[in-house]
Design an enzyme around this catalytic site. Structure first.
Site, short mmCIF file in Angstrom:
data_model
loop_
_atom_site.label_atom_id
_atom_site.label_comp_id
_atom_site.label_asym_id
_atom_site.label_seq_id
_atom_site.Cartn_x
_atom_site.Cartn_y
_atom_site.Cartn_z
N ASP A 44 85.91 4.44 -5.94
CA ASP A 44 86.69 3.20 -5.95
C ASP A 44 85.91 2.08 -5.24
O ASP A 44 86.35 0.93 -5.22
CB ASP A 44 88.10 3.39 -5.37
N SER A 45 84.71 2.42 -4.71
CA SER A 45 83.78 1.38 -4.24
C SER A 45 83.42 0.44 -5.37
O SER A 45 82.84 -0.62 -5.13
CB SER A 45 82.51 2.03 -3.68
N LYS A 113 88.58 12.87 -6.64
CA LYS A 113 88.40 12.81 -5.18
C LYS A 113 89.55 12.01 -4.58
O LYS A 113 89.98 11.02 -5.18
CB LYS A 113 87.06 12.18 -4.82
N GLU A 182 82.25 10.77 5.56
CA GLU A 182 81.70 9.41 5.60
C GLU A 182 81.70 8.86 7.03
O GLU A 182 82.75 8.89 7.70
CB GLU A 182 82.51 8.49 4.67
O1 KIV Z 1 84.08 5.08 -3.42
C1 KIV Z 1 82.99 5.56 -3.07
O2 KIV Z 1 81.90 5.13 -3.49
C2 KIV Z 1 83.00 6.66 -2.13
C3 KIV Z 1 81.69 7.05 -1.52
C4 KIV Z 1 81.34 6.06 -0.49
C5 KIV Z 1 81.70 8.42 -1.01
O3 KIV Z 1 84.02 7.20 -1.85
#
Ligand code: KIV
Length: 280
Positions: A44-45, A113, A182
């Site tokens: 979700d980044s 995730k 993280e």
């Molecule tokens: O959303 C994302 O990119 C993540 C990573 C930073 C692990 O959760």
């Protein structure tokens, strides 16, 4: 061949490091798919690096499905994990299963995730019972940025370190097949990795994790809004892109692009005829 929950666990047992990068589109997925990475994460980044939000809070299920489906079309040989966005699972087990199912059914993700420890174990169990593999995410969990008071390293006090370890054991017991750690002190992440049978995948959590993940725009030097301490730039793609944009602009302005090699032709007599008609 795509990794599976089982082959990833075997890699940990054999001491082989897992490799994961974020990915949000078809083209990049196709490129990454040729490299032999273990996992692609549609994180979700994407809210930050693709959509320009200041955090991940506003990312929707529609955003996640759209990007996951694009990545899945490009990733023929790499396992695709998709993030459950903020409030798609915290609201209860039913929402969690429905939304995880949508990421798999509509987005064609191989796994999902979610962020959190003991508090989301009911959701993890329910999603796993629906035959959807789950990766957990502990430490700095960006969806909780407002509750955590900012993006900070987690698990530094004894109490917080104990909590992180017990959350890690809880998500493993609930059925998660891997856990992202993280922004966790390296020594703590290393201890957690040794205590678990499932692989840990670190981001800002040191080399003692069973694998690593980075946001690809960070490691390519494309994202300049901010630069976390844990990122190594493996290339300066942002500079390469900017140079190409400048060269394009200049070539158009000075008339050197397009040249003959980039134009289509038409028979001279056809043009001669047309010009006659225009004059008439
Ligand atoms: O959303 C994302 O990119 C993540 C990573 C930073 C692990 O959760």
């Amino acid at each position: 061949m795509k990794q599976t929950v089982q082959t990833l666990r075997e890699k940990k047992q054999q001491g082989e490091k897992l490799t994961m990068l974020t990915c949000y589109d078809y083209l990049t997925a196709k490129l990454m798919d040729t490299v032999g990475l273990d996992l692609l994460l549609v994180g979700d980044s994407l809210g930050n690096v693709m959509l320009g939000y200041e955090d991940t809070i506003s990312v929707t299920m529609a955003d996640m499905i759209h990007h996951t489906a694009a990545v899945a079309r490009g990733a023929k040989n790499t396992m695709v994990v998709a993030d459950l966005p903020f409030l798609s699972y915290q609201t209860g087990v039913r929402d969690a299963v429905i939304n995880a199912g949508r990421l798999m059914k509509e987005g064609r993700a191989n796994a999902v995730k979610l962020e959190g420890g003991a508090v989301v174990c009911d959701q993890i169990r329910a999603i796993v019972n629906a035959s959807i593999p789950v990766v957990a995410h502990l430490g700095m969990t960006p969806q909780s940025v407002n509750a955590m008071g900012g993006f900070k390293v987690q698990g530094k006090s004894l109490e917080d370190a104990r909590k992180l370890l017990s959350d890690a054991k809880a998500v493993e017991a609930a059925g998660a097949f891997a856990v992202v750690l993280e922004c966790v002190p390296a020594a703590l992440a290393s201890l957690v990795s040794k205590q678990l049978t499932i692989p840990t995948i670190g981001i800002g959590a040191g080399a003692g994790c069973d694998g690593q993940v980075l946001v690809y725009q960070d490691m390519l030097g494309m994202f300049s809004d901010y630069q976390p301490k844990f990122v190594r730039q493996f290339a300066c793609v942002g500079d390469v892109m900017r140079d190409a944009f400048v060269q394009y602009k200049e070539a158009v302005q000075d008339g050197t692009f397009p040249d003959a090699a980039h134009c289509f032709t038409i028979a001279e007599e056809t043009m001669a005829q047309l010009e006659q008609e225009v004059k008439a």
